[in-house]
Design a protein around this motif. Structure first.
Motif, PDB file in Angstrom:
ATOM      1  N   LEU A 211      18.311  14.556 -37.137  1.00  0.00           N
ATOM      2  CA  LEU A 211      16.850  14.091 -37.228  1.00  0.00           C
ATOM      3  C   LEU A 211      16.602  13.624 -38.647  1.00  0.00           C
ATOM      4  O   LEU A 211      17.100  13.947 -39.727  1.00  0.00           O
ATOM      5  CB  LEU A 211      15.871  15.409 -37.230  1.00  0.00           C
ATOM      6  CG  LEU A 211      16.137  16.150 -35.939  1.00  0.00           C
ATOM      7  CD1 LEU A 211      15.068  17.085 -35.853  1.00  0.00           C
ATOM      8  CD2 LEU A 211      15.690  15.437 -34.737  1.00  0.00           C
ATOM      9  N   PRO A 212      15.641  12.589 -38.870  1.00  0.00           N
ATOM     10  CA  PRO A 212      15.377  11.722 -40.119  1.00  0.00           C
ATOM     11  C   PRO A 212      14.628  12.882 -40.941  1.00  0.00           C
ATOM     12  O   PRO A 212      13.598  13.379 -40.485  1.00  0.00           O
ATOM     13  CB  PRO A 212      14.403  10.659 -39.533  1.00  0.00           C
ATOM     14  CG  PRO A 212      14.610  10.406 -38.072  1.00  0.00           C
ATOM     15  CD  PRO A 212      14.973  11.847 -37.555  1.00  0.00           C
ATOM     16  N   LEU A 213      15.234  13.009 -42.094  1.00  0.00           N
ATOM     17  CA  LEU A 213      14.876  14.017 -43.070  1.00  0.00           C
ATOM     18  C   LEU A 213      13.239  13.749 -43.312  1.00  0.00           C
ATOM     19  O   LEU A 213      12.403  15.005 -43.330  1.00  0.00           O
ATOM     20  CB  LEU A 213      15.169  14.144 -44.387  1.00  0.00           C
ATOM     21  CG  LEU A 213      14.883  15.099 -45.355  1.00  0.00           C
ATOM     22  CD1 LEU A 213      14.856  16.387 -45.249  1.00  0.00           C
ATOM     23  CD2 LEU A 213      15.449  14.843 -46.685  1.00  0.00           C
ATOM     24  N   THR A 214      12.627  12.588 -43.289  1.00  0.00           N
ATOM     25  CA  THR A 214      11.327  12.311 -43.852  1.00  0.00           C
ATOM     26  C   THR A 214      10.598  12.565 -42.313  1.00  0.00           C
ATOM     27  O   THR A 214       9.262  12.985 -42.872  1.00  0.00           O
ATOM     28  CB  THR A 214      11.302  10.742 -43.950  1.00  0.00           C
ATOM     29  OG1 THR A 214      11.866  10.137 -42.669  1.00  0.00           O
ATOM     30  CG2 THR A 214      11.979  10.318 -45.245  1.00  0.00           C
ATOM     31  N   ASP A 215      10.822  12.927 -41.465  1.00  0.00           N
ATOM     32  CA  ASP A 215      10.103  13.365 -40.175  1.00  0.00           C
ATOM     33  C   ASP A 215       9.806  15.060 -40.418  1.00  0.00           C
ATOM     34  O   ASP A 215       8.838  15.534 -39.769  1.00  0.00           O
ATOM     35  CB  ASP A 215      10.532  13.220 -38.927  1.00  0.00           C
ATOM     36  CG  ASP A 215      10.721  11.550 -38.712  1.00  0.00           C
ATOM     37  OD1 ASP A 215      10.026  10.937 -39.523  1.00  0.00           O
ATOM     38  OD2 ASP A 215      11.372  11.254 -37.630  1.00  0.00           O
ATOM     39  N   LEU A 216      10.731  15.816 -41.226  1.00  0.00           N
ATOM     40  CA  LEU A 216      10.721  17.064 -41.459  1.00  0.00           C
ATOM     41  C   LEU A 216      10.025  17.525 -42.513  1.00  0.00           C
ATOM     42  O   LEU A 216       9.966  18.856 -42.687  1.00  0.00           O
ATOM     43  CB  LEU A 216      12.122  17.499 -41.313  1.00  0.00           C
ATOM     44  CG  LEU A 216      12.931  16.904 -40.177  1.00  0.00           C
ATOM     45  CD1 LEU A 216      14.168  17.598 -40.219  1.00  0.00           C
ATOM     46  CD2 LEU A 216      12.402  17.366 -38.889  1.00  0.00           C
ATOM     47  N   ILE A 217       9.531  16.609 -43.487  1.00  0.00           N
ATOM     48  CA  ILE A 217       8.701  17.160 -44.634  1.00  0.00           C
ATOM     49  C   ILE A 217       7.301  17.126 -44.572  1.00  0.00           C
ATOM     50  O   ILE A 217       6.664  16.001 -44.209  1.00  0.00           O
ATOM     51  CB  ILE A 217       9.366  16.354 -45.720  1.00  0.00           C
ATOM     52  CG1 ILE A 217      10.858  16.365 -45.923  1.00  0.00           C
ATOM     53  CG2 ILE A 217       8.680  16.566 -47.001  1.00  0.00           C
ATOM     54  CD1 ILE A 217      11.573  15.427 -47.036  1.00  0.00           C
ATOM     55  N   TYR A 218       6.678  18.149 -44.775  1.00  0.00           N
ATOM     56  CA  TYR A 218       5.292  18.245 -45.104  1.00  0.00           C
ATOM     57  C   TYR A 218       4.823  18.685 -46.258  1.00  0.00           C
ATOM     58  O   TYR A 218       5.609  18.954 -47.236  1.00  0.00           O
ATOM     59  CB  TYR A 218       4.672  19.083 -44.149  1.00  0.00           C
ATOM     60  CG  TYR A 218       4.793  18.895 -42.758  1.00  0.00           C
ATOM     61  CD1 TYR A 218       4.878  17.576 -41.923  1.00  0.00           C
ATOM     62  CD2 TYR A 218       5.139  19.694 -41.715  1.00  0.00           C
ATOM     63  CE1 TYR A 218       5.221  17.272 -40.657  1.00  0.00           C
ATOM     64  CE2 TYR A 218       5.333  19.671 -40.256  1.00  0.00           C
ATOM     65  CZ  TYR A 218       5.408  18.270 -39.824  1.00  0.00           C
ATOM     66  OH  TYR A 218       5.714  18.064 -38.436  1.00  0.00           O
ATOM     67  N   HIS A 219       3.595  18.333 -46.737  1.00  0.00           N
ATOM     68  CA  HIS A 219       2.984  18.583 -48.250  1.00  0.00           C
ATOM     69  C   HIS A 219       1.766  19.570 -47.959  1.00  0.00           C
ATOM     70  O   HIS A 219       0.900  19.404 -47.121  1.00  0.00           O
ATOM     71  CB  HIS A 219       2.493  17.654 -48.997  1.00  0.00           C
ATOM     72  CG  HIS A 219       3.884  16.382 -49.278  1.00  0.00           C
ATOM     73  ND1 HIS A 219       4.567  16.655 -50.575  1.00  0.00           N
ATOM     74  CD2 HIS A 219       4.709  15.643 -48.515  1.00  0.00           C
ATOM     75  CE1 HIS A 219       5.551  15.694 -50.391  1.00  0.00           C
ATOM     76  NE2 HIS A 219       5.480  15.274 -49.007  1.00  0.00           N
ATOM     77  N   ALA A 221       0.480  22.009 -46.327  1.00  0.00           N
ATOM     78  CA  ALA A 221       0.476  22.774 -45.008  1.00  0.00           C
ATOM     79  C   ALA A 221       1.219  21.839 -43.983  1.00  0.00           C
ATOM     80  O   ALA A 221       1.457  20.737 -44.144  1.00  0.00           O
ATOM     81  CB  ALA A 221      -1.079  22.615 -44.834  1.00  0.00           C
ATOM     82  N   TRP A 222       1.336  22.421 -42.837  1.00  0.00           N
ATOM     83  CA  TRP A 222       1.978  22.226 -41.733  1.00  0.00           C
ATOM     84  C   TRP A 222       1.282  20.712 -41.209  1.00  0.00           C
ATOM     85  O   TRP A 222       0.065  20.747 -41.098  1.00  0.00           O
ATOM     86  CB  TRP A 222       2.125  23.023 -40.557  1.00  0.00           C
ATOM     87  CG  TRP A 222       2.584  22.507 -39.462  1.00  0.00           C
ATOM     88  CD1 TRP A 222       2.010  21.645 -38.250  1.00  0.00           C
ATOM     89  CD2 TRP A 222       3.856  22.751 -38.951  1.00  0.00           C
ATOM     90  NE1 TRP A 222       3.090  21.481 -37.338  1.00  0.00           N
ATOM     91  CE2 TRP A 222       4.228  22.203 -37.792  1.00  0.00           C
ATOM     92  CE3 TRP A 222       5.075  23.105 -39.885  1.00  0.00           C
ATOM     93  CZ2 TRP A 222       5.750  21.949 -37.306  1.00  0.00           C
ATOM     94  CZ3 TRP A 222       6.354  23.028 -39.377  1.00  0.00           C
ATOM     95  CH2 TRP A 222       6.610  22.542 -37.822  1.00  0.00           C
ATOM     96  N   GLY A 223       2.156  19.705 -41.020  1.00  0.00           N
ATOM     97  CA  GLY A 223       1.358  18.534 -40.522  1.00  0.00           C
ATOM     98  C   GLY A 223       1.085  17.249 -41.609  1.00  0.00           C
ATOM     99  O   GLY A 223       0.804  16.483 -41.115  1.00  0.00           O
ATOM    100  N   ARG A 224       0.714  17.870 -42.723  1.00  0.00           N
ATOM    101  CA  ARG A 224       0.610  16.786 -43.738  1.00  0.00           C
ATOM    102  C   ARG A 224       1.629  15.820 -44.415  1.00  0.00           C
ATOM    103  O   ARG A 224       2.497  16.700 -45.050  1.00  0.00           O
ATOM    104  CB  ARG A 224      -0.290  17.678 -44.891  1.00  0.00           C
ATOM    105  CG  ARG A 224      -1.419  18.328 -44.482  1.00  0.00           C
ATOM    106  CD  ARG A 224      -2.208  19.210 -45.546  1.00  0.00           C
ATOM    107  NE  ARG A 224      -3.422  19.764 -45.212  1.00  0.00           N
ATOM    108  CZ  ARG A 224      -4.243  20.320 -46.099  1.00  0.00           C
ATOM    109  NH1 ARG A 224      -3.772  20.510 -47.231  1.00  0.00           N
ATOM    110  NH2 ARG A 224      -5.121  21.049 -45.673  1.00  0.00           N
TER     111      ARG A 224
END
Length: 226
Positions: A211-219, A221-224
């Motif tokens: 999976l692309p790492l950038t799709d797994l990083i939030y800031h 809170a979840w989904g941000r």
């Protein structure tokens, strides 16, 4: 009188040392079929177990034990237990995925010179353990850290490791005579390897992609996203 505890320097590694750590991380593979018949000596095995034993553990409880298996009869029983569970596992996937699943080699139990069962003693440290008071599963997570330490050390030694997880509940407990407070966390196949896939085997054979790492990083809170 014991010496007082003093901090030691915590500087960064040299460029070569840092590169070696990342090389071990990025080139680590789950090995199933590339084991050679070169014997695994006690000296290197103890280095791997020492690396595992230096894993972080919540409350410094060190809940792991290491069962070394070289006996062909024990390996045969474990391989049979895997085969029974694997047949059930294949049937759980959609019909269009089953042919690919059945083509995958998912264990090297009989091929690897040494097998290792890493267990978690859920009673270690007593009924109240620092850091585990509200999260009892932290002993299991700590044991997985020991698995990862061993895996990376093995990669640095040119030793392949394969984690076999497809077993019916209780199968390894019965075969290895584990007491009730001890659970098997990982059955690992260990042996020297001359070649490794240049990417995870399941990616190379079309089962899944990273999976692309950038799709797994939030800031924050979840989904941000950032």
């Amino acid at each position: 009188m014991s010496e007082p505890i003093r901090p030691v320097a915590a500087g960064a590694f040299s460029d070569d040392e840092r590169a070696a750590v990342y090389r071990a991380i990025f080139s680590r593979r789950d090995v199933r079929s590339q084991f050679t018949d070169r014997p695994l000596g006690e000296d290197v095995l103890m280095r791997l177990l020492t690396a595992a034993h230096h894993a972080p553990s919540v409350g410094f409880m060190q809940p792991w034990n290491f069962i070394i298996i070289r006996d062909d009869a024990v390996k045969a029983r474990v391989q049979q237990a895997f085969a029974a569970a694997n047949a059930e596992a294949e049937a759980m996937f959609d019909p269009d995925r089953r042919p690919l699943y059945s083509s995958l080699k998912l264990e090297g139990i009989l091929q690897a010179p040494v097998s290792l069962c890493i267990t978690c003693d859920r009673s270690r440290g007593g009924p109240v353990v620092l850091g585990r008071t509200h999260a009892p599963e932290m002993d299991l997570y700590s044991t997985v850290c020991a698995v990862q330490n061993l895996w990376l050390a093995a990669r640095a030694e040119g030793i392949g490791v394969g984690w076999v997880s497809i077993f019916r509940p209780g199968a390894l407990t019965e075969i290895l005579h584990l007491p009730g407070n001890v659970v098997p966390v990982a059955w690992l196949c260990l042996g020297y390897v001359d070649e490794l896939y240049d990417q995870p085997e399941l990616a190379a054979k079309g089962w899944a992609d990273r999976l692309p790492l950038t799709d797994l990083i939030y800031h924050e809170a979840w989904g941000r996203s950032g």
